[in-house]
Design an enzyme around this catalytic site. Sequence first.
Site, PDB file in Angstrom:
ATOM      1  N   ASP A   1       0.804  -1.221   0.000  1.00  8.86           N
ATOM      2  CA  ASP A   1       0.000   0.000   0.000  1.00  8.86           C
ATOM      3  C   ASP A   1       0.839   1.274   0.000  1.00  8.86           C
ATOM      4  O   ASP A   1       0.448   2.293   0.579  1.00  8.86           O
ATOM      5  CB  ASP A   1      -0.990   0.004   1.198  1.00  8.86           C
ATOM      6  CG  ASP A   1      -1.851  -1.240   1.215  1.00  8.86           C
ATOM      7  OD1 ASP A   1      -2.213  -1.717   0.124  1.00  8.86           O
ATOM      8  OD2 ASP A   1      -2.161  -1.731   2.326  1.00  8.86           O
TER       9      ASP A   1
ATOM     10  N   LYS B   1       1.919   2.114  -5.070  1.00  9.36           N
ATOM     11  CA  LYS B   1       2.539   1.554  -6.285  1.00  9.36           C
ATOM     12  C   LYS B   1       1.626   1.789  -7.489  1.00  9.36           C
ATOM     13  O   LYS B   1       2.086   2.159  -8.560  1.00  9.36           O
ATOM     14  CB  LYS B   1       2.764   0.031  -6.124  1.00  9.36           C
ATOM     15  CG  LYS B   1       3.728  -0.329  -5.008  1.00  9.36           C
ATOM     16  CD  LYS B   1       3.829  -1.825  -4.809  1.00  9.36           C
ATOM     17  CE  LYS B   1       2.553  -2.464  -4.301  1.00  9.36           C
ATOM     18  NZ  LYS B   1       2.166  -2.103  -2.931  1.00  9.36           N
TER      19      LYS B   1
ATOM     20  N   GLN C   1       2.167  -6.170  -3.242  1.00  3.66           N
ATOM     21  CA  GLN C   1       2.546  -6.277  -1.844  1.00  3.66           C
ATOM     22  C   GLN C   1       3.763  -5.379  -1.579  1.00  3.66           C
ATOM     23  O   GLN C   1       3.951  -4.408  -2.287  1.00  3.66           O
ATOM     24  CB  GLN C   1       2.830  -7.740  -1.445  1.00  3.66           C
ATOM     25  CG  GLN C   1       1.591  -8.612  -1.355  1.00  3.66           C
ATOM     26  CD  GLN C   1       1.015  -9.031  -2.697  1.00  3.66           C
ATOM     27  OE1 GLN C   1       1.704  -9.635  -3.499  1.00  3.66           O
ATOM     28  NE2 GLN C   1      -0.236  -8.713  -2.953  1.00  3.66           N
TER      29      GLN C   1
ATOM     30  N   GLY D   1      -4.414  -4.464  -3.765  1.00  5.00           N
ATOM     31  CA  GLY D   1      -5.414  -3.453  -4.082  1.00  5.00           C
ATOM     32  C   GLY D   1      -4.660  -2.214  -4.507  1.00  5.00           C
ATOM     33  O   GLY D   1      -4.025  -1.563  -3.682  1.00  5.00           O
ATOM     34  N   HIS D   2      -4.658  -1.927  -5.801  1.00  2.00           N
ATOM     35  CA  HIS D   2      -3.882  -0.797  -6.332  1.00  2.00           C
ATOM     36  C   HIS D   2      -4.845   0.291  -6.798  1.00  2.00           C
ATOM     37  O   HIS D   2      -5.653   0.065  -7.696  1.00  2.00           O
ATOM     38  CB  HIS D   2      -2.983  -1.262  -7.488  1.00  2.00           C
ATOM     39  CG  HIS D   2      -1.914  -2.220  -7.045  1.00  2.00           C
ATOM     40  ND1 HIS D   2      -0.993  -2.760  -7.890  1.00  2.00           N
ATOM     41  CD2 HIS D   2      -1.623  -2.713  -5.815  1.00  2.00           C
ATOM     42  CE1 HIS D   2      -0.181  -3.556  -7.210  1.00  2.00           C
ATOM     43  NE2 HIS D   2      -0.558  -3.550  -5.949  1.00  2.00           N
TER      44      HIS D   2
HETATM   45  P1  GDP Z   1      -0.739   0.241  -3.557  1.00  2.00           P
HETATM   46  O1  GDP Z   1      -1.298  -1.041  -3.079  1.00  2.00           O
HETATM   47  O2  GDP Z   1       0.726   0.362  -3.284  1.00  2.00           O
HETATM   48  O3  GDP Z   1      -1.044   0.528  -4.987  1.00  2.00           O
HETATM   49  O4  GDP Z   1      -1.429   1.404  -2.694  1.00  2.00           O
HETATM   50  P2  GDP Z   1      -3.003   1.530  -2.348  1.00  2.00           P
HETATM   51  O5  GDP Z   1      -3.718   1.970  -3.563  1.00  2.00           O
HETATM   52  O6  GDP Z   1      -3.485   0.318  -1.656  1.00  2.00           O
HETATM   53  O7  GDP Z   1      -2.969   2.674  -1.262  1.00  2.00           O
HETATM   54  C1  GDP Z   1      -2.503   3.969  -1.534  1.00  2.00           C
HETATM   55  C2  GDP Z   1      -3.629   4.973  -1.232  1.00  2.00           C
HETATM   56  O8  GDP Z   1      -3.099   6.296  -1.201  1.00  2.00           O
HETATM   57  C3  GDP Z   1      -4.701   5.004  -2.300  1.00  2.00           C
HETATM   58  O9  GDP Z   1      -5.935   5.319  -1.679  1.00  2.00           O
HETATM   59  C4  GDP Z   1      -4.256   6.148  -3.211  1.00  2.00           C
HETATM   60  O10 GDP Z   1      -5.326   6.744  -3.917  1.00  2.00           O
HETATM   61  C5  GDP Z   1      -3.669   7.102  -2.225  1.00  2.00           C
HETATM   62  N1  GDP Z   1      -2.535   7.929  -2.694  1.00  2.00           N
HETATM   63  C6  GDP Z   1      -1.590   7.610  -3.608  1.00  2.00           C
HETATM   64  N2  GDP Z   1      -0.632   8.563  -3.644  1.00  2.00           N
HETATM   65  C7  GDP Z   1      -0.982   9.495  -2.732  1.00  2.00           C
HETATM   66  C8  GDP Z   1      -0.386  10.708  -2.251  1.00  2.00           C
HETATM   67  O11 GDP Z   1       0.699  11.109  -2.648  1.00  2.00           O
HETATM   68  N3  GDP Z   1      -1.069  11.401  -1.290  1.00  2.00           N
HETATM   69  C9  GDP Z   1      -2.257  10.974  -0.799  1.00  2.00           C
HETATM   70  N4  GDP Z   1      -2.835  11.717   0.143  1.00  2.00           N
HETATM   71  N5  GDP Z   1      -2.839   9.827  -1.184  1.00  2.00           N
HETATM   72  C10 GDP Z   1      -2.200   9.094  -2.135  1.00  2.00           C
HETATM   73  P1  IMO Z   2      -0.763  -4.272  -2.242  1.00  2.00           P
HETATM   74  O1  IMO Z   2      -0.264  -4.773  -3.563  1.00  2.00           O
HETATM   75  C1  IMO Z   2      -0.934  -4.772   2.077  1.00  2.00           C
HETATM   76  C2  IMO Z   2      -0.844  -8.880   3.625  1.00  2.00           C
HETATM   77  C3  IMO Z   2      -2.102  -9.348   4.333  1.00  2.00           C
HETATM   78  C4  IMO Z   2      -1.493 -10.303   5.350  1.00  2.00           C
HETATM   79  C5  IMO Z   2      -0.360 -10.959   4.558  1.00  2.00           C
HETATM   80  C6  IMO Z   2      -0.694 -12.312   3.963  1.00  2.00           C
HETATM   81  O2  IMO Z   2      -2.083  -3.612  -2.301  1.00  2.00           O
HETATM   82  O3  IMO Z   2       0.288  -3.461  -1.569  1.00  2.00           O
HETATM   83  P2  IMO Z   2      -2.235 -13.041   1.910  1.00  2.00           P
HETATM   84  O4  IMO Z   2      -3.699 -12.847   1.673  1.00  2.00           O
HETATM   85  O5  IMO Z   2      -1.364 -12.416   0.857  1.00  2.00           O
HETATM   86  O6  IMO Z   2      -1.859 -14.464   2.168  1.00  2.00           O
HETATM   87  O7  IMO Z   2      -1.949 -12.250   3.290  1.00  2.00           O
HETATM   88  O8  IMO Z   2      -0.038 -10.053   3.512  1.00  2.00           O
HETATM   89  N1  IMO Z   2      -1.041  -8.349   2.250  1.00  2.00           N
HETATM   90  C7  IMO Z   2      -1.032  -7.053   1.937  1.00  2.00           C
HETATM   91  N2  IMO Z   2      -0.926  -5.964   2.722  1.00  2.00           N
HETATM   92  N3  IMO Z   2      -0.997  -4.632   0.749  1.00  2.00           N
HETATM   93  C8  IMO Z   2      -1.065  -5.706  -0.047  1.00  2.00           C
HETATM   94  O9  IMO Z   2      -1.012  -5.626  -1.404  1.00  2.00           O
HETATM   95  C9  IMO Z   2      -1.122  -6.997   0.534  1.00  2.00           C
HETATM   96  N4  IMO Z   2      -1.221  -8.262   0.046  1.00  2.00           N
HETATM   97  C10 IMO Z   2      -1.154  -9.069   1.102  1.00  2.00           C
HETATM   98  O10 IMO Z   2      -2.774  -8.283   4.954  1.00  2.00           O
HETATM   99  O11 IMO Z   2      -0.918  -9.580   6.410  1.00  2.00           O
HETATM  100 MG    MG Z   3      -2.841  -1.716  -1.831  1.00  2.00          MG
END
Ligand code: GDP
Ligand code: IMO
Ligand code: MG
Length: 417
Positions: A13, A16, A223, A40-41
């Site tokens: 999270d 990416k 991840q 979840g991207h």
């Molecule tokens: P990922 O799994 O690495 O792709 O990240 P996620 O999408 O799960 O979580 C990142 C969250 O931060 C999402 O809700 C994005 O919309 C938000 N986001 C991304 N870049 C920024 C930033 O620079 N500032 C803020 N405030 N939110 C951001």
């Molecule tokens: P993105 O790509 C954050 C965590 C789960 C748990 C552990 C194992 O959005 O960054 P699993 O279901 O993979 O066997 O769970 O890994 N986990 C993540 N945490 N972002 C993710 O993906 C994750 N994918 C798995 O919460 O702790």
């Molecule tokens: Mg994510």
Amino acid sequence: MPVSIVVGLQWGDEAKGKMVDHLAEKAVAVARFSGGANAGHTVEAEGKRFALHLLPCGLIRRDVIGMIGSACVMDPVAILEEIRSLEGNGISIKGRLKISGKINLTHPGYRWLEKQNETDLAKERIGTTGRGIGPTYERKYRRNAIRLEDVFNMGTFKTLVDHHTEETISSLNLGSADVEKLHSDVEKFIEATEKVSGFADDVSLFINKVLKEGGLVIAEGAQGSLLDPDHGSYPFVTCGQCVSGAACTSLGFGPTQVNDVVGILKAYTTRVGSGPFPTELDNDTGERIRQAGHEFGTTTGRPRRCGWLDGVLANYTARINGCTSVTLTLLDVLSGFSELKICTGYKDDKFTTGRSMDELIPLYETFSGWTEDIRGETEWENLPEAAKQYVLAVERIVGVPVTSVSTGPGRDDVIWR
Ligand code: GDP
Ligand code: IMO
Ligand code: MG
């Protein structure tokens, strides 16, 4: 142009998805190389908010080809839903998606088995996303998994599917109502696999062709490095390899093709699920970060645990991945804090990512905060001095140039230095 690998340097999270979408402007193809729908991207573009789980974020740009590598795992029912949702938002993927035929499939029974496994672990449970990721990788390495390409030989495919259905029923000692539900899910799984098989392709062949023609390929990690089964906080990890080296294995290109490795680093730290987290703030400051950063899981909606940036871990993961640059994300979330901390060492110089990681005691450097709202800023010169000093400190502590800073969720909310 060669390959750029994008990886997360923390526990996932790190934004990416947002950065892959930003960088994809110049790419011919974007290829996911690890994990499954546990990811979840999030991408905010064209006034919409897209949450992608297994589909590569590059697909949001209509001229980019999306690929999914063999080291990913796929639930065929879930990916069809994801495709439908993207198309419902006006983004057609027709002719733009290639999935490795070697990818391993998540049989419906695996989710049930995973749930039981987490229940059995009780207090030691991993806190998985419940997407059947672990059991799918287990079967891959047990060498009796179901691959997408198996569907082209229906006899073999059905024998494998039946085997895994029977294994679920006998392992869990299911009653007749549950057996009926499982059989119905298996029917849907078979139907979905046949539909998805239209996307099966030789990903390695295509990527190497793009590279030969001089196109840029972005390898999209999922991840974070601290969830990697080798280098992460074992055993509280995922099962797919999430470090940069895995991109070559999954997508079938050689290390000689890689030009840069971009490490995505959040300006503070978050984690979902169980496991050690040395800089966790289980207090009002942590809650303040959670609210300011909207730190709730994209896949499961769970509140993310929040804490200060851990510079020791970021330095370690930048090394493991061979990062050539770092993007510092969500810097805007830290606006308004009177002071900020970064962990720069652990008491008694201890360091481990193994079973005794929860014994590490962080030592901090303290930095001045800033009051200005920097959300959406795109010019380095306009950042408050304290924000610049924070970025420079991250660069020094991590030991890799911070070439860009993300200041908001939008596609263009990026400062290039
Ligand atoms: P990922 O799994 O690495 O792709 O990240 P996620 O999408 O799960 O979580 C990142 C969250 O931060 C999402 O809700 C994005 O919309 C938000 N986001 C991304 N870049 C920024 C930033 O620079 N500032 C803020 N405030 N939110 C951001
Ligand atoms: P993105 O790509 C954050 C965590 C789960 C748990 C552990 C194992 O959005 O960054 P699993 O279901 O993979 O066997 O769970 O890994 N986990 C993540 N945490 N972002 C993710 O993906 C994750 N994918 C798995 O919460 O702790
Ligand atoms: Mg994510």
